[in-house]
Design a protein around this motif. Structure first.
Motif, PDB file in Angstrom:
ATOM      1  N   ARG A 138       0.824  -1.205   0.000  1.00  0.00           N
ATOM      2  CA  ARG A 138       0.000   0.000   0.000  1.00  0.00           C
ATOM      3  C   ARG A 138       0.858   1.255   0.000  1.00  0.00           C
ATOM      4  N   GLU A 192       2.117   1.656  -3.540  1.00  0.00           N
ATOM      5  CA  GLU A 192       0.998   2.083  -4.371  1.00  0.00           C
ATOM      6  C   GLU A 192       0.684   3.555  -4.142  1.00  0.00           C
ATOM      7  N   SER A 193       0.761   3.992  -2.898  1.00  0.00           N
ATOM      8  CA  SER A 193       0.407   5.373  -2.564  1.00  0.00           C
ATOM      9  C   SER A 193       1.293   6.386  -3.268  1.00  0.00           C
ATOM     10  N   ARG A 208       2.709   5.910  -6.295  1.00  0.00           N
ATOM     11  CA  ARG A 208       2.657   5.812  -7.753  1.00  0.00           C
ATOM     12  C   ARG A 208       1.898   7.015  -8.316  1.00  0.00           C
ATOM     13  N   ALA A 212      -1.750   5.974  -8.758  1.00  0.00           N
ATOM     14  CA  ALA A 212      -2.149   5.166  -7.597  1.00  0.00           C
ATOM     15  C   ALA A 212      -3.631   4.799  -7.644  1.00  0.00           C
ATOM     16  N   ARG A 231      -4.579   5.306  -1.829  1.00  0.00           N
ATOM     17  CA  ARG A 231      -3.529   5.989  -1.079  1.00  0.00           C
ATOM     18  C   ARG A 231      -3.724   5.751   0.416  1.00  0.00           C
ATOM     19  N   GLU A 284       7.011  -2.895 -11.993  1.00  0.00           N
ATOM     20  CA  GLU A 284       5.872  -3.805 -11.963  1.00  0.00           C
ATOM     21  C   GLU A 284       6.239  -5.211 -12.423  1.00  0.00           C
ATOM     22  N   ARG A 301       0.853  -4.673  -6.711  1.00  0.00           N
ATOM     23  CA  ARG A 301      -0.214  -4.005  -7.440  1.00  0.00           C
ATOM     24  C   ARG A 301      -1.555  -4.696  -7.198  1.00  0.00           C
ATOM     25  N   GLY A 340      -2.792  -3.253  -4.068  1.00  0.00           N
ATOM     26  CA  GLY A 340      -3.285  -1.901  -4.328  1.00  0.00           C
ATOM     27  C   GLY A 340      -4.664  -1.915  -4.959  1.00  0.00           C
ATOM     28  N   ARG A 391      -8.336  -0.593  -3.364  1.00  0.00           N
ATOM     29  CA  ARG A 391      -9.230   0.357  -4.052  1.00  0.00           C
ATOM     30  C   ARG A 391     -10.642  -0.212  -4.189  1.00  0.00           C
ATOM     31  N   GLY A 432      -3.407  -2.457 -12.925  1.00  0.00           N
ATOM     32  CA  GLY A 432      -3.449  -3.561 -11.978  1.00  0.00           C
ATOM     33  C   GLY A 432      -2.839  -4.798 -12.615  1.00  0.00           C
TER      34      GLY A 432
END
Length: 313
Positions: free
Chosen positions: A38, A41-42, A44, A47, A50, A78, A88, A91, A95, A288
């Motif tokens: 996470r 991901e936050s 990116r 993202a 976050r 990735e 990912r 992440g 979401r 993703g």
């Protein structure tokens, strides 16, 4: 529970060995894996979710203090099976489940229960409507570590937050109402990354308990593996990288017994059930993980259930 032995300021390593016990090994350590994912991901630019608190947990625990928390710390990006592909996935899962909970809240549900809440900070990072109560259920050790680290960030929850220490393999039905849960109003339940680790009997008991404690209008989201994985999948890069690079043997942690059909059980109990693959949401969001040969994510399913109508008794 004494929660004053907190992590040092700025994300430095916690000094109380007992405080780290809940995330040092086993399933508890997977919470750090998800927190690191996470955190990456936050940061990116594209993202999916976050979580500004995630990297504080990673840096506070000796087991994960050297793990990456930003994309630039993952040289293969990735293509990296652990911090790229699996990261990912987490992440995307974050979401999708965030959206599910907020959708329930904006439809009028004001009671949320996070079963196996881990180190996620939905009670702090999501924009909840007024009046929402978020119950976090996890082990006493995980909750203590989480509270200690959050206490040093000065974070304030965006909903009313209640924590309950419980072993979800056992009977927790009576303790949740005692902690302020109201079974007469609709609830948004979430079991993120939980059922994979529970024995089949505990999963059946958990599903039955959720059904018993749910008023009409409640919802439930959870993750399962639909089928047993082949030997080729079990030696795939995702599993071997987690084991060799960060000491987490996911396959050993997954319960190996025959899994119950929890989605079917809910449907028989009157719930409306929809089952998705993660790749459904990769297509929806345009980013993703995507399918690959001998895919460690191919058996994963995300289940969304709602309880319509009136309940009797």
């Amino acid at each position: 529970m004494d929660r004053t032995r907190a992590a040092t300021r700025g994300g430095a390593v916690c000094t109380a060995a007992g405080l780290n016990a809940g995330v040092a090994e086993g399933v508890g350590r997977t919470a750090l894996l998800v927190a690191a994912a996470r955190a990456i991901e936050s940061h990116r630019p594209d993202a999916l979710a976050r979580d500004p608190f995630a990297e504080h947990f990673v840096r506070a625990a000796p087991a994960s203090a050297g793990w990456p928390v930003r994309p630039e710390q993952v040289p293969a990006g990735e293509a990296d099976p652990l911090w790229g592909r699996l990261g990912r996935y987490f992440g995307l899962r974050t979401r999708v489940l965030d959206d599910h909970l907020l959708r329930s809240a904006h439809q009028g549900v004001r009671q949320v229960v996070l079963l196996g809440a881990g180190l996620d900070c939905r009670a702090y990072r999501l924009n909840w409507p007024p009046g929402c109560v978020v119950h976090e259920v996890d082990t006493v050790e995980v909750l203590a570590f989480k509270q200690a680290v959050l206490g040093r960030t000065g974070a304030a929850p965006t909903a009313r937050r209640r924590t309950l220490a419980a072993d979800l393999r056992l009977d927790w039905a009576e303790t949740l109402p005692a902690a302020g849960f109201d079974p007469t109003v609709p609830t948004a339940w979430l079991a993120e990354g939980l059922l994979l680790y529970l024995p089949a009997a505990a999963e059946r008991r958990l599903i039955a308990t959720i059904d018993r404690l749910s008023a009409a209008g409640s919802s439930l989201a959870f993750e399962i593996k639909q089928i047993a994985e082949s030997p080729q999948v079990r030696t795939s890069p995702v599993y071997t990288a987690a084991r060799q690079r960060i000491g987490i043997d996911l396959l050993a942690l997954f319960d190996s017994g025959q899994r119950p059909d929890s989605a079917g059980e809910l449907a028989e109990r009157g719930w409306t059930v929809v089952v998705h693959t993660p790749y459904d949401f990769t297509a929806l969001h345009g980013r993703g993980p995507r399918p690959e040969p001998n895919d460690a994510l191919a058996a994963n399913r995300w289940v969304f259930a709602t309880l319509p109508g009136q309940r009797c008794g």
